[in-house]
Design a protein around this motif. Structure first.
Motif, PDB file in Angstrom:
ATOM      1  N   LYS A 137       0.426  -1.612  -0.462  1.00 50.19           N
ATOM      2  CA  LYS A 137       0.264   0.248  -0.139  1.00 50.19           C
ATOM      3  C   LYS A 137       0.157   1.220  -0.134  1.00 50.19           C
ATOM      4  CE  LYS A 137      -3.871  -2.649   0.172  1.00 50.19           C
ATOM      5  NZ  LYS A 137      -4.452  -2.738  -0.825  1.00 50.19           N
ATOM      6  N   PHE A 166      -7.048   2.288  -4.055  1.00 45.98           N
ATOM      7  CA  PHE A 166      -6.269   2.322  -2.982  1.00 45.98           C
ATOM      8  C   PHE A 166      -4.949   3.569  -3.331  1.00 45.98           C
ATOM      9  CE2 PHE A 166      -3.668  -0.574  -3.261  1.00 45.98           C
ATOM     10  CZ  PHE A 166      -1.587  -0.381  -3.482  1.00 45.98           C
ATOM     11  N   PRO A 177      -1.554   5.183  -2.697  1.00 46.35           N
ATOM     12  CA  PRO A 177       0.178   4.757  -2.394  1.00 46.35           C
ATOM     13  C   PRO A 177       0.657   6.591  -1.038  1.00 46.35           C
ATOM     14  CG  PRO A 177      -0.254   4.191  -4.325  1.00 46.35           C
ATOM     15  CD  PRO A 177      -1.189   5.690  -4.233  1.00 46.35           C
TER      16      PRO A 177
END
Length: 280
Positions: free
Chosen positions: A143, A216, A218
């Motif tokens: 992530k 998502f 990062p």
């Protein structure tokens, strides 16, 4: 004798013509409104459109008509200038060549890209902002940029895009898979040849259902700045200035943000995955 005089007169006239041309051509090139006036007198604003880039560019397969928020902005600009909008189908990677070949006059939603910037001038005022975002198969656990920068990661990016520049700069250890279009990136993920794809936020949200995946941002979040690009040429200063005035109004009155919100809502995009304090 008469012929000699005639020849002398012709030479003198040619020299005068060349002298006048030498003075008039730079003066014309120095006219900051030259490009803007040429577009208005032509009656056409040549505008790039890209297949498979919903919701910014949407092509109706039945009618061939184009819509999407980039297209709406192009139509608004053309209407103010009193010209028709002429659509030119292309890809992000071909835009620089399209500008050089005079196939397009303007492109909206560009990221300032130094390589493309060799032939394209950008407005200094962003039309909107957004975070660089990754869409991946569910369960992908890397992530952050540091985690993505790993030889085990297969990251798809579009050829010639700023996404490719970002990926090569921040994740050089990853396997970077360069594709021609967004749909080919989706194919790479669905065929298990890629783990994820780097995109603008609204594009990532659009792609997620196509791969049954997740979106998502990062960490740390990086800003994606969207500006307007025009061909670099003499006499385009007034054209750039006009576009910056138009952009300034779009942002200061909330028109740009409102158009984006409306387009995302109509497309059914859930942007709750973005940071809560982030604003376009």
């Amino acid at each position: 004798m008469a012929f000699r005089k005639f020849k002398t007169w012709i030479c003198a006239f040619a020299a005068l013509f060349m002298t006048v041309g030498a003075f008039t051509q730079p003066a014309q090139a120095d006219d900051p409104s030259l490009v803007l006036n040429n577009i208005r007198s032509s009656g056409v604003l040549k505008f790039p459109v890209i297949i498979g880039e919903e919701p910014s560019y949407i092509k109706d397969p039945g009618t061939g008509e184009w819509s999407g928020f980039y297209v709406e902005w192009g139509q608004e600009i053309a209407a103010i200038l009193g010209v028709e909008l002429e659509f030119v189908e292309t890809t992000w990677g071909n835009l620089a060549a399209d500008f050089q070949a005079r196939k397009v006059d303007i492109a909206i939603g560009l990221n300032p890209n130094p390589q493309r910037g060799l032939v394209v001038d950008y407005t200094s005022i962003p039309l909107f902002y957004g975070p660089w975002t990754v869409v991946s198969k569910a369960g992908f656990d890397k992530k952050s940029w540091a985690e993505l920068n790993d030889p085990s990661v297969r990251l798809a990016v579009q050829k010639g895009s700023t996404m490719q520049v970002v990926a090569e700069a921040l994740t050089p250890k990853a396997e970077i898979i360069v594709v021609g279009t967004r749909s080919l990136g989706v194919l790479e993920i669905n065929s298990n040849r890629a783990d994820a794809m780097l995109l603008a936020s609204f594009d990532a949200v659009q792609v997620a259902p196509e791969i049954n995946g997740e979106v998502f941002v990062p960490s740390p979040a990086l800003v994606n700045t969207a500006v307007i690009g025009v061909r670099r040429e003499a006499g385009n200063a007034g054209w750039l200035n006009w576009l910056e005035n138009w952009t300034s109004q779009q942002r200061s009155l909330g028109l740009a943000q409102g158009k984006l919100a409306k387009s995302f809502e109509e497309a059914g995009l859930d942007l709750s995955v973005l940071p809560g304090d982030f604003s376009f």
